[in-house]
Design a protein around this motif. Structure first.
Motif, mmCIF file in Angstrom:
data_model
loop_
_atom_site.group_PDB
_atom_site.id
_atom_site.type_symbol
_atom_site.label_atom_id
_atom_site.label_comp_id
_atom_site.label_asym_id
_atom_site.label_seq_id
_atom_site.Cartn_x
_atom_site.Cartn_y
_atom_site.Cartn_z
ATOM 1 N N SER A 188 0.854 -1.190 0.000
ATOM 2 C CA SER A 188 0.000 0.000 0.000
ATOM 3 C C SER A 188 0.891 1.242 0.000
ATOM 4 C CB SER A 188 -0.875 0.005 1.254
ATOM 5 O OG SER A 188 -0.065 0.157 2.417
ATOM 6 N N PRO A 189 0.351 2.403 -0.361
ATOM 7 C CA PRO A 189 1.155 3.633 -0.308
ATOM 8 C C PRO A 189 1.782 3.869 1.066
ATOM 9 C CG PRO A 189 -0.871 4.035 -1.511
ATOM 10 C CD PRO A 189 -0.985 2.650 -0.943
ATOM 11 N N SER A 190 1.039 3.540 2.130
ATOM 12 C CA SER A 190 1.588 3.716 3.479
ATOM 13 C C SER A 190 2.756 2.773 3.715
ATOM 14 C CB SER A 190 0.498 3.472 4.531
ATOM 15 O OG SER A 190 -0.533 4.432 4.425
ATOM 16 N N GLY A 191 2.649 1.524 3.235
ATOM 17 C CA GLY A 191 3.733 0.571 3.393
ATOM 18 C C GLY A 191 4.987 1.014 2.678
ATOM 19 N N LYS A 192 4.839 1.578 1.488
ATOM 20 C CA LYS A 192 5.985 2.073 0.733
ATOM 21 C C LYS A 192 6.647 3.247 1.461
ATOM 22 C CE LYS A 192 3.979 0.664 -3.704
ATOM 23 N NZ LYS A 192 3.388 1.129 -4.967
ATOM 24 N N LYS A 193 5.835 4.121 2.010
ATOM 25 C CA LYS A 193 6.393 5.261 2.741
ATOM 26 C C LYS A 193 7.136 4.795 3.993
ATOM 27 C CE LYS A 193 2.985 8.699 1.245
ATOM 28 N NZ LYS A 193 1.869 9.587 1.692
ATOM 29 N N LEU A 194 6.575 3.779 4.665
ATOM 30 C CA LEU A 194 7.239 3.264 5.859
ATOM 31 C C LEU A 194 8.598 2.672 5.485
ATOM 32 C CD1 LEU A 194 5.737 1.258 8.781
ATOM 33 C CD2 LEU A 194 7.772 0.410 7.636
ATOM 34 N N LEU A 195 8.640 1.914 4.401
ATOM 35 C CA LEU A 195 9.886 1.298 3.961
ATOM 36 C C LEU A 195 10.935 2.365 3.647
ATOM 37 C CD1 LEU A 195 10.996 -1.560 3.344
ATOM 38 C CD2 LEU A 195 10.379 -1.157 0.965
ATOM 39 N N LEU A 196 10.534 3.385 2.932
ATOM 40 C CA LEU A 196 11.477 4.447 2.577
ATOM 41 C C LEU A 196 11.901 5.246 3.807
ATOM 42 C CD1 LEU A 196 9.938 5.715 -0.784
ATOM 43 C CD2 LEU A 196 11.951 4.265 -0.454
ATOM 44 N N ALA A 197 10.995 5.398 4.788
ATOM 45 C CA ALA A 197 11.348 6.107 6.020
ATOM 46 C C ALA A 197 12.417 5.358 6.808
ATOM 47 C CB ALA A 197 10.103 6.305 6.889
ATOM 48 N N MET A 198 12.431 4.014 6.700
ATOM 49 C CA MET A 198 13.417 3.197 7.412
ATOM 50 C C MET A 198 14.696 2.994 6.612
ATOM 51 S SD MET A 198 12.475 2.454 10.439
ATOM 52 C CE MET A 198 13.751 1.243 10.783
ATOM 53 N N SER A 199 14.728 3.455 5.371
ATOM 54 C CA SER A 199 15.882 3.234 4.504
ATOM 55 C C SER A 199 17.149 3.847 5.100
ATOM 56 C CB SER A 199 15.620 3.838 3.122
ATOM 57 O OG SER A 199 16.720 3.635 2.268
ATOM 58 N N GLY A 200 18.144 2.998 5.359
ATOM 59 C CA GLY A 200 19.419 3.467 5.864
ATOM 60 C C GLY A 200 19.445 3.822 7.332
ATOM 61 N N ARG A 201 18.339 3.669 8.041
ATOM 62 C CA ARG A 201 18.278 4.020 9.458
ATOM 63 C C ARG A 201 18.501 2.787 10.329
ATOM 64 N NH1 ARG A 201 15.267 8.833 10.714
ATOM 65 N NH2 ARG A 201 14.317 9.787 8.874
ATOM 66 N N CYS A 202 18.995 2.999 11.529
ATOM 67 C CA CYS A 202 19.040 1.951 12.536
ATOM 68 C C CYS A 202 17.658 1.792 13.164
ATOM 69 C CB CYS A 202 20.069 2.294 13.610
ATOM 70 S SG CYS A 202 20.001 1.258 15.083
ATOM 71 N N SER A 203 17.044 2.915 13.551
ATOM 72 C CA SER A 203 15.739 2.881 14.191
ATOM 73 C C SER A 203 15.078 4.247 14.059
ATOM 74 C CB SER A 203 15.860 2.498 15.674
ATOM 75 O OG SER A 203 16.636 3.459 16.372
ATOM 76 N N ILE A 204 13.798 4.284 14.399
ATOM 77 C CA ILE A 204 13.038 5.530 14.340
ATOM 78 C C ILE A 204 11.882 5.416 15.328
ATOM 79 C CG2 ILE A 204 11.544 4.723 12.467
ATOM 80 C CD1 ILE A 204 11.526 7.577 11.356
ATOM 81 N N SER A 205 11.534 6.512 15.973
ATOM 82 C CA SER A 205 10.430 6.490 16.927
ATOM 83 C C SER A 205 9.105 6.414 16.178
ATOM 84 C CB SER A 205 10.447 7.747 17.803
ATOM 85 O OG SER A 205 10.065 8.882 17.038
ATOM 86 N N PHE A 206 8.100 5.871 16.835
ATOM 87 C CA PHE A 206 6.780 5.775 16.218
ATOM 88 C C PHE A 206 6.274 7.153 15.789
ATOM 89 C CE2 PHE A 206 4.856 1.515 17.868
ATOM 90 C CZ PHE A 206 5.899 0.837 17.264
ATOM 91 N N HIS A 207 6.515 8.163 16.620
ATOM 92 C CA HIS A 207 5.986 9.496 16.303
ATOM 93 C C HIS A 207 6.647 10.068 15.053
ATOM 94 C CE1 HIS A 207 3.340 10.293 19.735
ATOM 95 N NE2 HIS A 207 4.193 9.586 20.460
ATOM 96 N N ALA A 208 7.966 9.918 14.946
ATOM 97 C CA ALA A 208 8.652 10.407 13.751
ATOM 98 C C ALA A 208 8.230 9.599 12.527
ATOM 99 C CB ALA A 208 10.161 10.326 13.942
ATOM 100 N N LEU A 209 8.077 8.290 12.704
ATOM 101 C CA LEU A 209 7.645 7.441 11.601
ATOM 102 C C LEU A 209 6.253 7.824 11.136
ATOM 103 C CD1 LEU A 209 8.289 4.925 9.859
ATOM 104 C CD2 LEU A 209 7.174 3.547 11.618
ATOM 105 N N TRP A 210 5.357 8.103 12.079
ATOM 106 C CA TRP A 210 3.983 8.475 11.743
ATOM 107 C C TRP A 210 3.956 9.738 10.887
ATOM 108 C CZ3 TRP A 210 -0.392 5.765 12.386
ATOM 109 C CH2 TRP A 210 -1.601 6.422 12.174
ATOM 110 N N ASP A 211 4.815 10.705 11.249
ATOM 111 C CA ASP A 211 4.872 11.941 10.461
ATOM 112 C C ASP A 211 5.355 11.672 9.046
ATOM 113 O OD1 ASP A 211 3.961 13.379 12.588
ATOM 114 O OD2 ASP A 211 5.925 14.176 13.184
ATOM 115 N N HIS A 212 6.326 10.745 8.895
ATOM 116 C CA HIS A 212 6.841 10.391 7.567
ATOM 117 C C HIS A 212 5.763 9.723 6.713
ATOM 118 C CE1 HIS A 212 11.167 11.242 7.490
ATOM 119 N NE2 HIS A 212 11.202 10.920 8.774
ATOM 120 N N VAL A 213 4.947 8.877 7.321
ATOM 121 C CA VAL A 213 4.025 8.026 6.576
ATOM 122 C C VAL A 213 2.651 8.658 6.419
ATOM 123 C CG1 VAL A 213 2.892 5.753 6.518
ATOM 124 C CG2 VAL A 213 5.263 5.955 7.297
ATOM 125 N N TRP A 214 2.078 9.152 7.527
ATOM 126 C CA TRP A 214 0.698 9.631 7.481
ATOM 127 C C TRP A 214 0.562 11.145 7.642
ATOM 128 C CZ3 TRP A 214 1.829 4.921 9.936
ATOM 129 C CH2 TRP A 214 1.207 3.803 9.372
#
Length: 258
Positions: A188-214
């Motif tokens: 889904s578009p959200s899944g693709k955004k989540l994958l790209l948000a994690m690209s090259g990262r060790c980790s990310i907080s849920f709040h930062a991830l949410w802003d990237h995706v939704w």
């Protein structure tokens, strides 16, 4: 560089212990699948299930898996089971406590599990379409003890992380990963955004991830994140991808797939 058969190495090194754990597990899993795919009577489920936490078994032919296992066993012997500096003696009835003790117990049990000649004989029978006497290939009763010992070795591989960094995803127009060819077009578009948000990262907080995706205008839903992570990990397993996503608290991280 990996230690050769005539070079000592530090058996207390967590990176080496983790490398050994993954190598042994890969060898054992291929040998179990070779037996299962040969059409012979399978081993008890209680014995084999702990080796496949993701429930994924190879569907390759017995012949292919036996040859892979033979190569893996030779590698284990050359890299881990040759000359060891100042090897201590341990009673096999003891429960090892230190990292070195666990390593030596596992090494010794592995060498008692099978031999190169037993694997060669099984491969020859497979090549000739003959019936394989699996009880002569390995001492399958060692499997529970091997699993017990492996689970006491570390699974984190800091050396792998240093060498490989974290998964990076550059996508072509069809959303196929340039690095490994995996297609994520079905996400889904959200899944693709989540994958790209994690690209090259060790980790990310849920709040930062949410802003990237939704985006910040929506209310954070941890269930939505975990649902996407579950779908991504399922695809990673199907593609034999060496990493998976892990949620801990309100943080999403990459971990090597052990």
């Amino acid at each position: 560089m990996p230690a050769s058969s005539n070079e000592p190495f530090d058996a207390t090194d967590p990176d080496r212990a983790a490398e050994f754990r993954l190598a042994v597990a890969g060898f054992i899993k291929n040998l179990i699948c070779a037996r299962e795919n040969s059409g012979s009577a399978p081993l008890p489920t209680a014995t084999t299930t702990p080796w496949f936490p993701d429930q994924k078994r190879s569907m390759a032919s017995c012949r292919v898996l036996l040859n892979q296992a033979r190569t893996q066993f030779s590698s284990l012997q050359n890299r881990f089971c040759g000359y060891l500096d100042s090897e201590p003696y341990f009673d096999s009835s003891e429960t090892p406590s230190s990292l070195a003790e666990v390593f030596f117990h596992t090494r010794n049990l592995l060498l008692d599990f099978t031999t190169t000649s037993a694997l060669d004989a099984a491969i020859a029978k497979s090549d000739n379409s003959s019936t394989i006497s699996w009880d002569q290939v390995a001492r399958w009763e060692h499997l529970p003890r091997l699993r017990f010992l492996l689970d006491r070795l570390p699974i984190s591989r800091t050396s792998l992380v240093r060498q490989s960094a974290y998964p990076t995803f550059r996508m072509d127009p069809s959303f196929r990963c340039v690095e490994n060819g995996t297609s994520f077009s079905s996400l889904s578009p959200s899944g693709k955004k989540l994958l790209l948000a994690m690209s090259g990262r060790c980790s990310i907080s849920f709040h930062a991830l949410w802003d990237h995706v939704w985006g910040p205008q929506k209310v954070l839903s941890e269930d939505a994140i975990r649902s996407l992570v579950k779908r991504l990990n399922k695809q990673f397993q199907q593609e034999d991808f060496p990493w998976r996503l892990s949620t801990s608290g309100q943080t999403l991280s990459w971990i090597p797939h052990a």
